[in-house]
Motif scaffolding. Structure first.
Motif, PDB file in Angstrom:
ATOM      1  N   ASP A 189       9.876   6.612  -0.639  1.00 54.94           N
ATOM      2  CA  ASP A 189      11.327   6.409  -0.608  1.00 54.94           C
ATOM      3  C   ASP A 189      11.804   5.450  -1.699  1.00 54.94           C
ATOM      4  N   ILE A 190      10.862   4.830  -2.397  1.00 53.24           N
ATOM      5  CA  ILE A 190      11.230   3.888  -3.452  1.00 53.24           C
ATOM      6  C   ILE A 190      10.621   4.390  -4.752  1.00 53.24           C
ATOM      7  N   ASP A 191      11.450   4.468  -5.781  1.00 48.25           N
ATOM      8  CA  ASP A 191      10.985   4.986  -7.050  1.00 48.25           C
ATOM      9  C   ASP A 191      10.651   3.809  -7.967  1.00 48.25           C
ATOM     10  N   GLY A 192       9.407   3.407  -8.038  1.00 46.04           N
ATOM     11  CA  GLY A 192       8.995   2.310  -8.916  1.00 46.04           C
ATOM     12  C   GLY A 192       9.596   0.977  -8.504  1.00 46.04           C
ATOM     13  N   THR A 193      10.386   0.386  -9.391  1.00 43.03           N
ATOM     14  CA  THR A 193      10.968  -0.930  -9.100  1.00 43.03           C
ATOM     15  C   THR A 193      12.478  -0.881  -9.288  1.00 43.03           C
ATOM     16  N   GLU A 194      13.177  -1.447  -8.349  1.00 39.43           N
ATOM     17  CA  GLU A 194      14.632  -1.508  -8.451  1.00 39.43           C
ATOM     18  C   GLU A 194      15.079  -2.902  -8.039  1.00 39.43           C
ATOM     19  N   HIS A 218      10.130  -2.341  -4.507  1.00 35.63           N
ATOM     20  CA  HIS A 218       9.025  -1.970  -5.388  1.00 35.63           C
ATOM     21  C   HIS A 218       8.054  -1.062  -4.632  1.00 35.63           C
ATOM     22  N   SER A 219       7.530  -0.070  -5.322  1.00 37.36           N
ATOM     23  CA  SER A 219       6.495   0.753  -4.692  1.00 37.36           C
ATOM     24  C   SER A 219       5.388   1.028  -5.697  1.00 37.36           C
ATOM     25  N   ASP A 220       4.191   1.173  -5.190  1.00 33.94           N
ATOM     26  CA  ASP A 220       3.052   1.373  -6.079  1.00 33.94           C
ATOM     27  C   ASP A 220       1.859   1.880  -5.283  1.00 33.94           C
ATOM     28  N   VAL A 223       1.865   1.424  -1.294  1.00 30.45           N
ATOM     29  CA  VAL A 223       2.517   0.161  -0.927  1.00 30.45           C
ATOM     30  C   VAL A 223       4.014   0.224  -1.218  1.00 30.45           C
ATOM     31  N   ALA A 224       4.820  -0.236  -0.286  1.00 29.36           N
ATOM     32  CA  ALA A 224       6.263  -0.376  -0.507  1.00 29.36           C
ATOM     33  C   ALA A 224       6.658  -1.791  -0.120  1.00 29.36           C
TER      34      ALA A 224
END
Lengths: 190, 729
Positions: free
Chosen positions: B199-204, B221-223, B230-231
């Motif tokens: 639900d999270i695209d990279g870093t915002e 952040h997600s990775d 990890v979110a």
């Protein structure tokens, strides 16, 4: 009831009715100038792959004569995939007809000929691919690194266009034969 | 002037709506035509075709896209077929509306109204006229785990919603859900699902500035770290609150009786606070671990704990909810199994002593006023096991069991008034510790509960589905309860689904209602029984075209043994009793319409009529409610979202002499610049309550002496503005 206190409601009602009347007036029309949705194009690709892949006879049985297109996990296609399959079947004079199956269990993969692995299955992708290895099934997904991790076809988008990677080696490993025309268009990964 | 402005707005709104429908032309059901067109092309041509990408901001399509819910039965199914009346709110809806808190989003649900409590101004989620001061009749879940205070029965004394940035979706049931969720899934269930890696695209990262000295900053952040998805989410914010004026408070009424002048009213409502929200989600294969932490500091007391303004009293509230979930779709051929271990901790502590009554009250006997220092912790541990069995033909069986242990501990209570160990505390003394005595505001107690449920979905004919569910709960403090549900879902036509639903729900009495003994405001009663609700619903879901969805439902309910704090004769105190019953009926209508490729409209209307045992209006909830939201792509990359929320008149309860509280209409606009193709920046500007309408929510009814503490009700924010900037790395 105080009519003034009802005013917002009256305006609300008038707006609604006007809008509804207007939908009646504007009739649906369609022009090829419209932009298709990503999932519509992918649905057409998925059904289209059946023309460019040959399955061994062992992949079919009396009970399972059709080419089964399975979707594992959350369905991004809406009605598009069913429409594409119905239209393909309608136009088919010869050859195998298609059917769509939404599956959740890995054991169900054994009955599939094409397996679309949804992004929702990311966490168990390696298990999925391990299961798929035992069948004559073409694995397709949008997931990043899908082909690198042992999948066969991976969609990707570049400049709002849909393209795909293919690994002919893994395709052939499952006793499937990809057509030259498919390999010509795809980006080959070795 | 205001009226003229409003008229101009409505006229232009109508014009815009008409323009949006006609100018951009063609309503579209052409999926078949599009597929046909695409199938005529060869593969080479297909790879050259430009498409609209799926995972982009398309609020217009999102409105009519098929939505699925899990909240109705535990299995994901379309909202149309789910055996309950449900609503789904997506992250895209939240973004379009420009909302930064859960509380701002829920008003779009038909028949749900977000009111305010006299206690700390906490949000009350009023569904279908089921109103109570504490709003314990709605179950709020985060990732399926109840956020439920044992003390009050609601989301806790310092509930201020939650950050919208970490919300992936919200699923709401209007109506009972006890057959699945047990206690308190009474008037409705709200399940908030937080963001995972996908639900999270990279870093915002982003900041938001709002009127009332409100500032916020967040990071998402997600990775993938070593095979783990990890979110992460972090948000910090501070606000002074809208500080609307309270003309008269409880002390004003006492001043009139005793001829004193102690009241701090007129004065402003105290809604200042700082918040820190942290979110973590780690998953791999069949395992998922999630944790959410919220800290609220310098939390103002609203209109004061006794409804006497208290500008200096402040709380600190903390909440931690975490769960470890195992979900295996393939445990055996026919079993899909979930196990969830969860833990929720909530702490509330006064950081500056809370003023019960201001200095000068009681003839000036208390130089610092009647004040109190409170602290309390709650811990809730749950283990839930459930499984779907698909081995029977035409049946899908779900079985579940679980155990719950909850406790209130670390109760600290220091007061400078009342009674200490049998002796009256003389006015003028310092704070005296009455913790661990019968005079603490709540004794330290625990509760154990175990349950067993069974649910069967039976496809007994091609277009017919029958769902039956039964849940048995055993409680350590008030015994057992059995709650059934039945649902008949019929695909009447390919585009129409009809449902008939019955459900029974119960609400467990909260500890404050059972055991509170020295609380100066509300006294407990250990003999309370659970509240019971029976509900019947008839619902229709009609997909008129691909771009127009309509839903209508009719409901009727009976609420028995409702717990109310009934005013005691002579004093200002109230005691909890299974005192009331209420019956209600009504309807909710919703339309979701993608008018063109660049405009969409969501409109709903809800009506409810609830009566008390004397056939009088049950009071406080609006009979009529309407909500309208349009989204419009005004110019490439510029989106305009308009929300109009009309809340009808609120009648009073039968013991309240005040005239009905007027309704109000708020208009909110959000203009957003977002380039969905390659943009990094996402900017939004918005105005809330554009016409500065005098919006108020009902304050608490009269005491046994007929005194209404806050006679002019609880004011909401007037016109205010916000600006938001987000950057996608």
């Amino acid at each position: 009831m105080n009519i003034l206190s009802m005013r917002p409601f009256i305006v609300f009602a008038i707006t609604m009715s006007l809008l509804i009347v207007l939908t009646g007036i504007t009739s649906p029309s369609y022009g090829a100038s419209k932009t298709p949705r990503e999932y519509q194009l992918k649905a057409v690709f998925l059904t289209g792959f059946t023309k460019f892949i040959e399955w061994p006879n062992a992949a079919f049985s009396k009970a399972n004569r059709r080419i089964t297109l399975c979707v594992l996990g959350k369905h991004p296609f809406g009605r598009a995939l069913n429409i594409a399959v119905a239209r393909t079947n309608k136009r088919k004079r010869k050859g195998r007809r298609l059917k769509v199956r939404t599956i959740k269990k890995l054991k169900q993969i054994a009955a599939c000929h094409i397996l679309y692995v949804s992004k929702s299955e990311r966490r168990r992708r390696s298990t999925v691919l391990r299961y798929a290895q035992h069948s004559h099934v073409l694995t397709v997904s949008d997931m990043k690194h899908f082909v690198k991790n042992g999948g066969m076809i991976q969609f990707y988008t570049r400049r709002n266009k849909v393209r795909f990677f293919i690994n002919p080696k893994t395709v052939r490993h499952a006793d499937l034969e990809p057509h030259g025309n498919l390999l010509r268009i795809a980006d080959i990964v070795r | 002037m205001k009226t003229l402005l409003k008229q101009i707005f409505w006229c232009s709104y109508l014009l815009v709506a008409v323009f949006a429908t006609t100018a951009h032309g063609t309503p579209l059901d052409e999926e078949e035509a599009m597929i046909e067109y695409l199938q005529e092309l060869d593969f080479e041509q297909l790879t050259a075709i430009e498409v609209t990408l799926d995972e982009v901001f398309d609020v217009f399509d999102g409105l009519v896209k098929k939505r699925t819910v899990k909240v109705a039965t535990g299995v994901e199914q379309s909202t149309a077929r789910a055996p309950a009346v449900t609503t789904v709110i997506t992250a895209q809806d939240i973004e379009a509306m420009g909302a930064n808190n859960l509380n701002q989003v829920l008003e779009m649900v038909p028949g749900l109204h977000v009111a305010r409590s006299s206690q700390n101004y906490s949000s009350l989620y009023i569904i279908r006229g089921v109103y109570s001061d504490n709003n314990a009749q709605v179950l709020l879940l985060i990732n399926g785990i109840p956020i439920k205070s044992l003390f009050v029965g609601n989301r806790g004394m310092t509930w201020a919603g939650m950050s919208a940035n970490v919300i992936a979706r919200i699923e709401i049931i209007r109506g009972p859900g006890s057959a699945v969720y047990g206690a308190d899934a009474f008037g409705g269930v709200i399940n908030v699902i937080t963001k995972s890696k996908d639900d999270i695209d990279g870093t915002e990262a982003g900041i938001r500035m709002e009127s009332f000295d409100t500032q916020e900053a967040f990071l998402l952040h997600s990775d993938n770290w070593a095979g783990f998805d990890v979110a992460l989410g972090l948000e910090y914010g501070t606000t002074d609150g809208h500080g609307a004026q309270i003309e008269a408070d409880a002390q004003t009424q006492f001043d009139q009786i005793f001829g004193t002048q102690a009241s701090l009213a007129p004065g402003s409502v105290n809604l200042e606070h700082d918040h820190l929200d942290a979110h973590l989600d780690i998953s791999r294969d069949v395992w998922q671990w999630r944790a959410d932490y919220q800290k609220l500091s310098d939390f103002g007391t609203g209109v004061g704990i006794t409804q006497a303004l208290d500008p200096s009293g402040k709380y600190t509230g903390e909440r931690l909810n975490t769960d470890l979930t195992y979900h295996n779709l393939d445990l055996t051929e026919n079993w899909d199994v979930t196990a969830q271990l969860s833990y929720v901790a909530m702490t509330i502590e006064t950081s500056t002593p809370i003023g019960f009554f201001p200095p000068g009250a009681f003839g000036g006997a208390y130089p610092y006023g009647q004040i109190s220092y409170l602290k309390m912790s709650e811990r809730h541990t749950r283990l839930d096991l459930s499984g779907f069995y698909s081995g029977f033909k035409k049946h899908k069986v779900r079985l579940g069991t679980g155990y719950y242990y909850g406790e209130i501990n670390e109760v600290v209570s220091r007061v400078n008034y009342g009674i200490n160990r049998g002796q009256a505390i003389p006015p003028g003394t310092d704070l005296i510790d009455v913790s661990d005595t019968d005079f603490a505001f709540i004794p330290e107690k625990d509760r154990k509960n175990w349950y067993l449920f069974l649910q069967d979905v039976w496809l007994f004919a091609p277009d017919w589905e029958f769902t039956a569910g039964l849940r048995y709960d055993e409680y350590s403090d008030f015994g057992s309860t059995l709650n059934p549900r039945f649902a008949l879902v019929w695909d009447t036509r390919p585009d129409l689904t009809s449902k008939f639903l019955y459900g029974r729900a119960f609400r467990a009495p909260a500890f404050g209602e059972l055991y509170s003994i020295s609380n100066a405001v509300a006294l407990g009663n250990p003999d309370l029984e659970p509240e019971i609700l029976d509900s019947w619903e008839l619902a229709f879901d009609y997909r008129a075209t691909d771009n127009l969805h309509l839903a209508l439902n009719l409901f009727r309910y009976k609420w028995r043994d409702a717990i109310h704090f009934v005013a005691n004769p002579g004093g200002e105190t109230r005691t909890a009793q299974n005192a009331r019953s209420q019956t209600g009926r009504g309807l909710e209508f919703e339309s979701r319409w993608k008018m063109t490729k660049r405009a969409s409209l969501l409109a709903n209307y809800a009506y409810q009529e609830s009566k008390d045992e004397e056939d009088q209006d049950a009071g406080n909830a609006p009979q009529h409610q309407a909500y309208l939201r349009t989204d419009w792509l005004v110019y490439p990359n510029w989106y305009l979202d308009t929300q109009v929320n009309w809340v009808g008149k609120r009648h009073r309860t039968s013991d309240d002499p005040r005239t009905s509280l007027d309704g109000y209409t708020t208009v909110d606009l959000t203009l957003r610049r977002k380039d969905i193709r390659e943009g990094h920046w996402n900017l939004a500007l918005g105005v809330r309550n554009l016409f500065d309408d005098d919006a108020r929510e009902p304050s608490r009814g009269p005491t046994s002496r007929g005194i209404v503490s806050i006679p002019n009700d609880l004011p909401l924010a007037g016109r205010h503005f916000f600006m938001e900037m987000r950057y996608q790395f």
